[in-house]
Motif scaffolding. Structure first.
Motif, PDB file in Angstrom:
ATOM      1  N   LYS A 137       0.983  -1.126   0.016  1.00  0.00           N
ATOM      2  CA  LYS A 137      -0.043   0.106   0.272  1.00  0.00           C
ATOM      3  C   LYS A 137       0.737   1.181  -0.078  1.00  0.00           C
ATOM      4  CE  LYS A 137      -4.020   1.952   0.128  1.00  0.00           C
ATOM      5  NZ  LYS A 137      -5.221   1.751  -0.932  1.00  0.00           N
ATOM      6  N   ALA A 138       1.828   1.396   0.943  1.00  0.00           N
ATOM      7  CA  ALA A 138       2.756   2.283   0.756  1.00  0.00           C
ATOM      8  C   ALA A 138       3.427   2.482  -0.783  1.00  0.00           C
ATOM      9  CB  ALA A 138       4.111   2.176   1.827  1.00  0.00           C
ATOM     10  N   LYS A 139       3.597   1.425  -1.258  1.00  0.00           N
ATOM     11  CA  LYS A 139       4.272   1.936  -2.827  1.00  0.00           C
ATOM     12  C   LYS A 139       3.119   2.250  -3.633  1.00  0.00           C
ATOM     13  CE  LYS A 139       7.476  -2.178  -2.582  1.00  0.00           C
ATOM     14  NZ  LYS A 139       7.581  -3.752  -2.940  1.00  0.00           N
ATOM     15  N   LEU A 140       1.879   2.027  -3.475  1.00  0.00           N
ATOM     16  CA  LEU A 140       0.728   2.442  -4.336  1.00  0.00           C
ATOM     17  C   LEU A 140       0.391   3.750  -4.027  1.00  0.00           C
ATOM     18  CD1 LEU A 140      -1.822  -0.853  -4.305  1.00  0.00           C
ATOM     19  CD2 LEU A 140      -0.661   0.199  -6.227  1.00  0.00           C
ATOM     20  N   LEU A 141       0.788   4.193  -2.670  1.00  0.00           N
ATOM     21  CA  LEU A 141       0.468   5.782  -2.374  1.00  0.00           C
ATOM     22  C   LEU A 141       1.845   6.519  -2.852  1.00  0.00           C
ATOM     23  CD1 LEU A 141      -1.355   5.362   1.101  1.00  0.00           C
ATOM     24  CD2 LEU A 141      -2.384   5.799  -1.158  1.00  0.00           C
ATOM     25  N   GLY A 142       2.837   5.874  -3.106  1.00  0.00           N
ATOM     26  CA  GLY A 142       4.051   6.724  -3.470  1.00  0.00           C
ATOM     27  C   GLY A 142       4.762   7.406  -2.321  1.00  0.00           C
ATOM     28  N   LEU A 143       4.757   6.437  -1.252  1.00  0.00           N
ATOM     29  CA  LEU A 143       5.271   6.712   0.112  1.00  0.00           C
ATOM     30  C   LEU A 143       6.731   6.213  -0.110  1.00  0.00           C
ATOM     31  CD1 LEU A 143       2.639   5.964   2.482  1.00  0.00           C
ATOM     32  CD2 LEU A 143       3.040   8.008   1.257  1.00  0.00           C
ATOM     33  N   THR A 144       7.612   7.027  -0.814  1.00  0.00           N
ATOM     34  CA  THR A 144       8.970   6.475  -1.196  1.00  0.00           C
ATOM     35  C   THR A 144       9.895   6.218  -0.284  1.00  0.00           C
ATOM     36  OG1 THR A 144       9.576   8.766  -1.810  1.00  0.00           O
ATOM     37  CG2 THR A 144       8.693   7.025  -3.674  1.00  0.00           C
ATOM     38  N   HIS A 145       9.634   6.982   1.243  1.00  0.00           N
ATOM     39  CA  HIS A 145      10.547   6.861   2.149  1.00  0.00           C
ATOM     40  C   HIS A 145      10.053   6.153   3.406  1.00  0.00           C
ATOM     41  CE1 HIS A 145      13.216   9.595  -0.096  1.00  0.00           C
ATOM     42  NE2 HIS A 145      12.310  10.493  -0.273  1.00  0.00           N
ATOM     43  N   THR A 146       9.177   5.178   3.094  1.00  0.00           N
ATOM     44  CA  THR A 146       8.451   4.493   4.078  1.00  0.00           C
ATOM     45  C   THR A 146       8.591   2.766   4.073  1.00  0.00           C
ATOM     46  OG1 THR A 146       6.874   6.206   4.281  1.00  0.00           O
ATOM     47  CG2 THR A 146       6.210   4.133   5.148  1.00  0.00           C
ATOM     48  N   HIS A 147       8.818   2.326   5.195  1.00  0.00           N
ATOM     49  CA  HIS A 147       8.915   0.774   4.978  1.00  0.00           C
ATOM     50  C   HIS A 147       8.432   0.240   6.539  1.00  0.00           C
ATOM     51  CE1 HIS A 147      10.680  -3.286   5.092  1.00  0.00           C
ATOM     52  NE2 HIS A 147      10.325  -3.166   3.888  1.00  0.00           N
ATOM     53  N   PHE A 148       7.805  -0.777   6.488  1.00  0.00           N
ATOM     54  CA  PHE A 148       6.868  -1.355   7.813  1.00  0.00           C
ATOM     55  C   PHE A 148       7.850  -2.663   7.983  1.00  0.00           C
ATOM     56  CE2 PHE A 148       3.938   1.441   5.957  1.00  0.00           C
ATOM     57  CZ  PHE A 148       3.695   2.536   7.264  1.00  0.00           C
ATOM     58  N   GLN A 149       7.861  -3.008   9.255  1.00  0.00           N
ATOM     59  CA  GLN A 149       8.268  -4.396   9.738  1.00  0.00           C
ATOM     60  C   GLN A 149       7.331  -4.889  10.713  1.00  0.00           C
ATOM     61  OE1 GLN A 149      10.678  -5.692   8.314  1.00  0.00           O
ATOM     62  NE2 GLN A 149      12.673  -4.678   8.478  1.00  0.00           N
ATOM     63  N   ASN A 150       6.180  -4.119  11.278  1.00  0.00           N
ATOM     64  CA  ASN A 150       5.333  -4.639  11.707  1.00  0.00           C
ATOM     65  C   ASN A 150       4.011  -3.862  11.829  1.00  0.00           C
ATOM     66  OD1 ASN A 150       5.304  -2.344  14.018  1.00  0.00           O
ATOM     67  ND2 ASN A 150       7.655  -3.534  14.479  1.00  0.00           N
ATOM     68  N   PRO A 151       3.031  -4.296  12.482  1.00  0.00           N
ATOM     69  CA  PRO A 151       1.675  -3.455  12.543  1.00  0.00           C
ATOM     70  C   PRO A 151       1.471  -2.499  13.541  1.00  0.00           C
ATOM     71  CG  PRO A 151       0.998  -5.710  13.233  1.00  0.00           C
ATOM     72  CD  PRO A 151       2.552  -5.637  12.916  1.00  0.00           C
ATOM     73  N   HIS A 152       2.331  -2.538  14.720  1.00  0.00           N
ATOM     74  CA  HIS A 152       1.778  -1.761  15.786  1.00  0.00           C
ATOM     75  C   HIS A 152       2.993  -0.658  15.973  1.00  0.00           C
ATOM     76  CE1 HIS A 152       5.125  -4.727  16.880  1.00  0.00           C
ATOM     77  NE2 HIS A 152       4.253  -5.700  16.966  1.00  0.00           N
ATOM     78  N   GLY A 153       4.165  -0.637  15.428  1.00  0.00           N
ATOM     79  CA  GLY A 153       5.058   0.398  15.593  1.00  0.00           C
ATOM     80  C   GLY A 153       6.068   0.337  16.449  1.00  0.00           C
ATOM     81  N   LEU A 154       6.228  -0.760  17.201  1.00  0.00           N
ATOM     82  CA  LEU A 154       7.309  -0.952  18.536  1.00  0.00           C
ATOM     83  C   LEU A 154       8.781  -0.962  17.304  1.00  0.00           C
ATOM     84  CD1 LEU A 154       5.705  -3.998  20.324  1.00  0.00           C
ATOM     85  CD2 LEU A 154       6.334  -1.498  21.026  1.00  0.00           C
TER      86      LEU A 154
END
Length: 400
Positions: free
Chosen positions: A150-167
């Motif tokens: 989803k981040a790629k689809l929205l053009g969030l080029t400086h974003t990467h997730f490793q988990n769904p909670h943010g720890l």
């Protein structure tokens, strides 16, 4: 005769002096200067107009940083788009007793996905985040894959997730600008918008004789007039993070701050700054007659300073064939300082049906109209410097 010549020279000099002073006062540098932004304490920050998606302010906006529970903005919108709200979510071992903030779900407890989303966003439940992820994505890893896609689809080029909670986790980051864009997108979803503006929520509790009652952690809902979201966040590494939103006079703004020890006050300042300097302006109305039986198929609004509002151009681009759906004939490109900021579809009036057109205005985040082979540019009467030069040249010519 000598006196008359002297008088003419004096009047010419006075006119020239007036021209210099006025041209200096109305110089492009003075007119186009960005409004002075407030001083804040954040390591990175951004302000965005939700409707147009225009970034109004950015400070270190593309610097990748840990984002703590602001992660849950993506978790929520992915779950809403991929899950079924009435589904029953079962709390597994990975979600049970998750470290950090929690809504204290029991192992094996069942709750509707919709109610769990409220616990996720109002109380920042890490247990809810993992339970949602496992239910919607099949596993936490599967859900994180959906988040990154989803981040790629929205053009969030400086974003990467490793988990769904943010720890805190290595390789888990975003930026103020990316989070502003994500928030602008998410706030257009009716359920997401309703959840994040909710002050408190009750939900059935199968383990106790009383219901769950979740109070929203976002103090901006109580402290700022018009506030309607979005999410708080904190970890030892990310420090205080906050995304807030507010709506005034039909305009919704969102503010992001990362690592900000005075975030509540800074968000007040930045929201005030956005509302005061960048009002949402209607540039094209829906159903607006143009010429030759053409009509606009959508309205177009954009956040602009008062100076920028006078620098808008509109260009009509017609299709050469009339085979477009429901009388579609082309589009109007809207430009600011020569750069396209959005488009509006144009139709034949006799065949245009608003309920069937399926095409709306498209903002880019970032009189008379021409034909397919020729574009006429509509310019608002903003070039005061050029107009003034013409007037002064005329005056000076008359004096001489």
């Amino acid at each position: 005769m000598r006196k008359s010549t002297s008088d003419r020279r004096f009047r010419t000099f006075c006119s020239f002096l007036a021209a210099v002073l006025l041209l200096s006062w109305l110089s492009p540098q003075a007119v186009q200067a960005a409004p002075a932004a407030p001083s804040i304490h954040a390591q990175a920050a951004a302000v965005i107009d939700v409707t147009s998606g225009r970034l109004l302010y950015s400070q270190h906006g593309d610097e990748p940083l840990p984002i703590a529970s602001l992660t849950k903005i993506m978790t929520a919108i992915v779950a809403i788009e991929h899950g079924k709200l009435s589904d029953t979510v079962t709390v597994g071992r990975n979600a049970f007793a998750k470290e950090g903030s929690s809504i204290y779900l029991h192992l094996g407890e069942e709750m509707s996905l919709e109610n769990m989303l409220y616990g996720l966003m109002l109380r920042s439940g890490n247990d809810a985040a993992s339970a949602i992820a496992e239910h919607v994505g099949g596993s936490e890893e599967g859900f994180v894959y959906l988040m990154n896609e989803k981040a790629k689809l929205l053009g969030l080029t400086h974003t990467h997730f490793q988990n769904p909670h943010g720890l805190d986790a290595k390789g888990h980051y975003s930026t103020a600008n990316d989070l502003a864009k994500l928030t602008s997108y998410a706030l257009k979803n009716p359920l997401f918008k309703e959840i994040v503006r909710t002050p408190s929520k009750t939900a059935p509790n199968p383990n106790d004789p009383w219901d769950y009652k979740w109070l929203n952690k976002n103090k901006m809902l109580r402290f700022y007039d018009g506030a309607d979201g979005v999410k708080t966040g904190y970890t030892k590494i990310a420090k205080r993070c906050l995304v807030s939103s507010a709506t005034r006079s039909g305009q919704q703004l969102a503010v992001v701050t990362l690592n900000d020890g005075d975030d509540w006050n800074d968000h007040r300042k930045l929201l005030d700054y956005g509302f005061a300097n960048y009002p949402l302006t209607t540039l094209i109305g829906e159903g607006q007659m143009i010429e030759n039986g053409l009509i606009t198929g959508a309205e177009f609004k954009y956040a602009l300073t008062s100076e920028e509002a006078g620098q808008i151009e509109r260009r009509l681009k017609l299709t050469t064939a009339r085979t477009g759906s429901f009388g579609y004939r082309g589009k109007i490109s809207v430009l600011l300082k020569g750069e396209e900021i959005g488009t509006v579809p144009v139709y034949d009036k006799v065949s245009y049906n608003p309920s069937r057109s399926g095409v709306g205005s498209e903002p880019k985040t970032g009189g008379a109209f021409g034909s397919a082979s020729e574009q006429k540019v509509i310019r608002l009467p903003s070039n005061w410097t050029g107009a003034l030069k013409k007037v002064l040249r005329s005056l000076l010519f008359d004096v001489q």
